[in-house]
Scaffold this active site. Structure first.
Site, short mmCIF file in Angstrom:
data_model
loop_
_atom_site.label_atom_id
_atom_site.label_comp_id
_atom_site.label_asym_id
_atom_site.label_seq_id
_atom_site.Cartn_x
_atom_site.Cartn_y
_atom_site.Cartn_z
N ARG A 29 0.86 -1.28 0.02
CA ARG A 29 -0.06 0.14 0.06
C ARG A 29 0.75 1.17 0.04
O ARG A 29 1.94 1.44 0.75
CB ARG A 29 -1.04 -0.11 1.37
CG ARG A 29 -1.89 -1.08 1.15
CD ARG A 29 -3.27 -1.06 2.06
NE ARG A 29 -3.93 -2.16 2.08
CZ ARG A 29 -4.84 -2.66 1.09
NH1 ARG A 29 -4.97 -1.92 0.00
NH2 ARG A 29 -5.51 -3.78 1.19
N ASP A 30 0.44 2.23 -0.77
CA ASP A 30 1.11 3.77 -0.96
C ASP A 30 1.25 4.04 0.23
O ASP A 30 0.08 4.45 0.97
CB ASP A 30 0.58 4.33 -2.03
CG ASP A 30 1.56 5.51 -2.43
OD1 ASP A 30 2.05 5.48 -3.60
OD2 ASP A 30 1.81 6.30 -1.54
N ILE A 31 2.33 4.82 0.66
CA ILE A 31 2.23 5.51 2.14
C ILE A 31 1.34 6.85 2.09
O ILE A 31 1.13 7.15 3.03
CB ILE A 31 3.66 5.76 2.49
CG1 ILE A 31 3.96 5.71 4.09
CG2 ILE A 31 4.30 6.84 1.77
CD1 ILE A 31 5.64 6.00 4.38
N ASN A 87 4.44 6.54 -14.02
CA ASN A 87 4.84 7.60 -14.43
C ASN A 87 6.23 7.32 -14.73
O ASN A 87 6.89 6.38 -14.20
CB ASN A 87 4.83 8.35 -13.32
CG ASN A 87 3.49 8.87 -12.48
OD1 ASN A 87 2.56 9.24 -13.37
ND2 ASN A 87 3.42 8.98 -11.26
N VAL A 96 10.16 7.95 -7.63
CA VAL A 96 11.01 6.78 -7.27
C VAL A 96 11.58 5.98 -8.25
O VAL A 96 10.56 5.60 -9.30
CB VAL A 96 10.22 5.81 -6.12
CG1 VAL A 96 11.11 4.65 -5.83
CG2 VAL A 96 9.58 6.38 -4.83
N HIS A 100 7.31 1.12 -11.27
CA HIS A 100 5.97 0.54 -10.58
C HIS A 100 4.70 0.89 -11.00
O HIS A 100 4.53 1.91 -11.65
CB HIS A 100 6.15 1.39 -9.05
CG HIS A 100 6.24 2.79 -8.90
ND1 HIS A 100 7.54 3.27 -8.83
CD2 HIS A 100 5.40 3.78 -8.65
CE1 HIS A 100 7.41 4.51 -8.90
NE2 HIS A 100 6.33 4.93 -8.62
N HIS A 102 0.93 2.12 -10.25
CA HIS A 102 0.09 2.67 -9.21
C HIS A 102 -1.20 1.80 -9.52
O HIS A 102 -1.89 2.05 -10.57
CB HIS A 102 -0.25 4.01 -9.28
CG HIS A 102 1.01 4.84 -8.98
ND1 HIS A 102 1.12 5.67 -7.63
CD2 HIS A 102 2.14 5.21 -9.50
CE1 HIS A 102 2.27 6.32 -7.48
NE2 HIS A 102 3.03 6.09 -8.99
#
Ligand code: AMP
Length: 114
Positions: A29-31, A87, A96, A100, A102
């Site tokens: 999970r994204d922070i 992205n 980052v 990845h 999202h």
């Protein structure tokens, strides 16, 4: 990559809320979630950006999307719909530099995106 945040998560040096993994990908999970469901799906292999993807990575990239499909189903998003974003570069908002996906869901999304 010793200075890569996501490699550190893969190595267990930095904790993450991992919800899915296999031999090729890890998802957590994204922070800083931008939707009720916001999951990051990363390859175990370090690749910096889409610009660094080579033919040898094609199977791995496909497995990122297979993971997105499986996680969306687990999160109850398959029917309502969800958004998958990668992205590329600072100009597109990449912060980052370890590729990845999202996976975002649980709310509506505008098009075109911001
Ligand atoms: P991007 O800006 O497309 O490179 O996405 C990077 C994402 O990583 C952002 O949505 C951040 O909120 C997320 N992020 C940064 N650090 C962490 C962390 N330690 N655990 C989980 N997500 C993170």
């Amino acid at each position: 990559m010793s200075d890569c945040l996501f490699c550190k998560i893969l190595d267990g040096e930095i904790p993450a809320d991992v919800i899915y993994e296999n031999d090729t990908v890890l998802a957590f999970r994204d922070i800083n979630p931008q939707a009720p469901t916001h999951v990051l799906i990363i390859p175990r292999q370090h690749v910096g950006t889409i610009n660094d993807i080579e033919a040898e990575h094609e199977m791995m990239v496909g497995r990122l999307f297979s993971a997105a499909k499986a996680i969306a189903a687990e999160e109850g998003l398959s029917e309502k719909g969800y958004r998958v974003v990668m992205n590329c570069g600072e100009g597109a908002g990449q912060s980052v530099f370890h590729i990845h996906l999202h996976l975002l869901g649980g709310r509506g999304f505008d098009w075109p995106p911001g």
